[in-house]
Design a protein around this motif. Structure first.
Motif, PDB file in Angstrom:
ATOM      1  N   ALA A 188      -0.770   4.336  10.158  1.00 27.39           N
ATOM      2  CA  ALA A 188      -1.311   5.490   9.447  1.00 27.39           C
ATOM      3  C   ALA A 188      -1.135   6.771  10.258  1.00 27.39           C
ATOM      4  O   ALA A 188      -0.714   7.803   9.720  1.00 27.39           O
ATOM      5  CB  ALA A 188      -2.784   5.255   9.120  1.00 27.39           C
ATOM      6  N   VAL A 189      -1.417   6.708  11.543  1.00 26.12           N
ATOM      7  CA  VAL A 189      -1.275   7.892  12.403  1.00 26.12           C
ATOM      8  C   VAL A 189       0.189   8.315  12.476  1.00 26.12           C
ATOM      9  O   VAL A 189       0.500   9.512  12.432  1.00 26.12           O
ATOM     10  CB  VAL A 189      -1.872   7.625  13.796  1.00 26.12           C
ATOM     11  CG1 VAL A 189      -1.497   8.723  14.781  1.00 26.12           C
ATOM     12  CG2 VAL A 189      -3.385   7.492  13.699  1.00 26.12           C
ATOM     13  N   ALA A 190       1.102   7.357  12.549  1.00 28.10           N
ATOM     14  CA  ALA A 190       2.525   7.692  12.594  1.00 28.10           C
ATOM     15  C   ALA A 190       2.950   8.421  11.323  1.00 28.10           C
ATOM     16  O   ALA A 190       3.697   9.408  11.384  1.00 28.10           O
ATOM     17  CB  ALA A 190       3.360   6.432  12.794  1.00 28.10           C
ATOM     18  N   ILE A 191       2.452   7.974  10.171  1.00 27.43           N
ATOM     19  CA  ILE A 191       2.783   8.637   8.904  1.00 27.43           C
ATOM     20  C   ILE A 191       2.217  10.044   8.881  1.00 27.43           C
ATOM     21  O   ILE A 191       2.885  10.997   8.456  1.00 27.43           O
ATOM     22  CB  ILE A 191       2.271   7.820   7.706  1.00 27.43           C
ATOM     23  CG1 ILE A 191       3.022   6.506   7.616  1.00 27.43           C
ATOM     24  CG2 ILE A 191       2.381   8.617   6.408  1.00 27.43           C
ATOM     25  CD1 ILE A 191       4.528   6.612   7.497  1.00 27.43           C
ATOM     26  N   LEU A 192       0.991  10.202   9.345  1.00 34.61           N
ATOM     27  CA  LEU A 192       0.394  11.543   9.392  1.00 34.61           C
ATOM     28  C   LEU A 192       1.188  12.458  10.315  1.00 34.61           C
ATOM     29  O   LEU A 192       1.408  13.633   9.999  1.00 34.61           O
ATOM     30  CB  LEU A 192      -1.065  11.455   9.825  1.00 34.61           C
ATOM     31  CG  LEU A 192      -1.989  10.775   8.824  1.00 34.61           C
ATOM     32  CD1 LEU A 192      -3.371  10.575   9.432  1.00 34.61           C
ATOM     33  CD2 LEU A 192      -2.064  11.542   7.526  1.00 34.61           C
ATOM     34  N   ASN A 193       1.639  11.929  11.438  1.00 33.31           N
ATOM     35  CA  ASN A 193       2.449  12.731  12.365  1.00 33.31           C
ATOM     36  C   ASN A 193       3.793  13.087  11.744  1.00 33.31           C
ATOM     37  O   ASN A 193       4.265  14.231  11.902  1.00 33.31           O
ATOM     38  CB  ASN A 193       2.644  11.996  13.690  1.00 33.31           C
ATOM     39  CG  ASN A 193       1.389  11.960  14.515  1.00 33.31           C
ATOM     40  OD1 ASN A 193       0.490  12.787  14.365  1.00 33.31           O
ATOM     41  ND2 ASN A 193       1.293  10.985  15.398  1.00 33.31           N
ATOM     42  N   LEU A 194       4.422  12.160  11.052  1.00 34.42           N
ATOM     43  CA  LEU A 194       5.682  12.449  10.363  1.00 34.42           C
ATOM     44  C   LEU A 194       5.474  13.532   9.308  1.00 34.42           C
ATOM     45  O   LEU A 194       6.296  14.433   9.163  1.00 34.42           O
ATOM     46  CB  LEU A 194       6.254  11.201   9.716  1.00 34.42           C
ATOM     47  CG  LEU A 194       6.909  10.181  10.622  1.00 34.42           C
ATOM     48  CD1 LEU A 194       7.194   8.887   9.855  1.00 34.42           C
ATOM     49  CD2 LEU A 194       8.180  10.742  11.219  1.00 34.42           C
ATOM     50  N   VAL A 225       0.852  -1.190   0.000  1.00 38.60           N
ATOM     51  CA  VAL A 225       0.000   0.000   0.000  1.00 38.60           C
ATOM     52  C   VAL A 225       0.888   1.240   0.000  1.00 38.60           C
ATOM     53  O   VAL A 225       1.594   1.504   0.973  1.00 38.60           O
ATOM     54  CB  VAL A 225      -0.936   0.023   1.226  1.00 38.60           C
ATOM     55  CG1 VAL A 225      -1.811   1.269   1.207  1.00 38.60           C
ATOM     56  CG2 VAL A 225      -1.785  -1.239   1.291  1.00 38.60           C
ATOM     57  N   PRO A 226       0.885   1.996  -1.102  1.00 39.10           N
ATOM     58  CA  PRO A 226       1.698   3.212  -1.151  1.00 39.10           C
ATOM     59  C   PRO A 226       1.259   4.232  -0.101  1.00 39.10           C
ATOM     60  O   PRO A 226       0.057   4.411   0.152  1.00 39.10           O
ATOM     61  CB  PRO A 226       1.454   3.753  -2.560  1.00 39.10           C
ATOM     62  CG  PRO A 226       0.998   2.570  -3.353  1.00 39.10           C
ATOM     63  CD  PRO A 226       0.213   1.734  -2.379  1.00 39.10           C
ATOM     64  N   ILE A 227       2.214   4.911   0.483  1.00 42.49           N
ATOM     65  CA  ILE A 227       1.940   5.967   1.455  1.00 42.49           C
ATOM     66  C   ILE A 227       1.053   7.032   0.812  1.00 42.49           C
ATOM     67  O   ILE A 227       0.119   7.549   1.426  1.00 42.49           O
ATOM     68  CB  ILE A 227       3.261   6.602   1.960  1.00 42.49           C
ATOM     69  CG1 ILE A 227       4.136   5.556   2.651  1.00 42.49           C
ATOM     70  CG2 ILE A 227       2.982   7.791   2.855  1.00 42.49           C
ATOM     71  CD1 ILE A 227       3.565   4.946   3.885  1.00 42.49           C
ATOM     72  N   LYS A 228       1.299   7.326  -0.449  1.00 45.44           N
ATOM     73  CA  LYS A 228       0.535   8.351  -1.154  1.00 45.44           C
ATOM     74  C   LYS A 228      -0.954   8.045  -1.151  1.00 45.44           C
ATOM     75  O   LYS A 228      -1.782   8.962  -1.157  1.00 45.44           O
ATOM     76  CB  LYS A 228       1.062   8.496  -2.575  1.00 45.44           C
ATOM     77  CG  LYS A 228       0.398   9.618  -3.347  1.00 45.44           C
ATOM     78  CD  LYS A 228       1.016   9.787  -4.711  1.00 45.44           C
ATOM     79  CE  LYS A 228       0.452  10.918  -5.514  1.00 45.44           C
ATOM     80  NZ  LYS A 228      -0.972  11.151  -5.434  1.00 45.44           N
ATOM     81  N   THR A 229      -1.313   6.781  -1.123  1.00 44.34           N
ATOM     82  CA  THR A 229      -2.725   6.411  -1.126  1.00 44.34           C
ATOM     83  C   THR A 229      -3.445   6.972   0.095  1.00 44.34           C
ATOM     84  O   THR A 229      -4.589   7.432  -0.007  1.00 44.34           O
ATOM     85  CB  THR A 229      -2.869   4.885  -1.191  1.00 44.34           C
ATOM     86  OG1 THR A 229      -2.188   4.403  -2.350  1.00 44.34           O
ATOM     87  CG2 THR A 229      -4.331   4.465  -1.270  1.00 44.34           C
ATOM     88  N   LEU A 230      -2.786   6.964   1.244  1.00 41.79           N
ATOM     89  CA  LEU A 230      -3.381   7.544   2.455  1.00 41.79           C
ATOM     90  C   LEU A 230      -3.698   9.019   2.229  1.00 41.79           C
ATOM     91  O   LEU A 230      -4.806   9.486   2.497  1.00 41.79           O
ATOM     92  CB  LEU A 230      -2.438   7.382   3.646  1.00 41.79           C
ATOM     93  CG  LEU A 230      -2.827   8.136   4.918  1.00 41.79           C
ATOM     94  CD1 LEU A 230      -4.187   7.690   5.442  1.00 41.79           C
ATOM     95  CD2 LEU A 230      -1.741   7.959   5.978  1.00 41.79           C
ATOM     96  N   PHE A 231      -2.734   9.754   1.689  1.00 38.73           N
ATOM     97  CA  PHE A 231      -2.933  11.185   1.457  1.00 38.73           C
ATOM     98  C   PHE A 231      -3.981  11.434   0.371  1.00 38.73           C
ATOM     99  O   PHE A 231      -4.770  12.373   0.478  1.00 38.73           O
ATOM    100  CB  PHE A 231      -1.602  11.866   1.149  1.00 38.73           C
ATOM    101  CG  PHE A 231      -0.682  11.837   2.329  1.00 38.73           C
ATOM    102  CD1 PHE A 231      -0.862  12.720   3.378  1.00 38.73           C
ATOM    103  CD2 PHE A 231       0.338  10.907   2.424  1.00 38.73           C
ATOM    104  CE1 PHE A 231      -0.036  12.700   4.487  1.00 38.73           C
ATOM    105  CE2 PHE A 231       1.164  10.870   3.524  1.00 38.73           C
ATOM    106  CZ  PHE A 231       0.981  11.764   4.566  1.00 38.73           C
TER     107      PHE A 231
END
Length: 68
Positions: free
Chosen positions: A54-60, A24-30
């Motif tokens: 997902a929350v960790a990526i959003l925080n980063l 799952v690409p990180i970009k998909t979350l955004f």
């Protein structure tokens, strides 16, 4: 950028940064969030991604440490 939550491996999705141990690409979350979907919608559609990941990526991203 490789972290405990992100992996960029040329053998997986041609090196696109993905959630670790998924395809799952990180970009998909955004893309989901920018399109008006909720985090819960994303997590329902991609059950291999944990809420913690997902929350960790959003925080980063909020800290400017995540370049998608």
């Amino acid at each position: 950028m490789d972290t405990q939550y992100v992996l960029s491996d040329p053998e997986i999705m041609s090196g696109t940064p993905c959630f670790r141990d998924t395809r799952v690409p990180i970009k998909t979350l955004f893309d989901y969030l920018e399109g008006g979907s909720s985090l819960d919608d994303f997590l329902t559609d991609f059950p291999s991604v944990s809420r913690d990941m997902a929350v960790a990526i959003l925080n980063l991203s909020a800290a400017g440490a995540c370049n998608t």
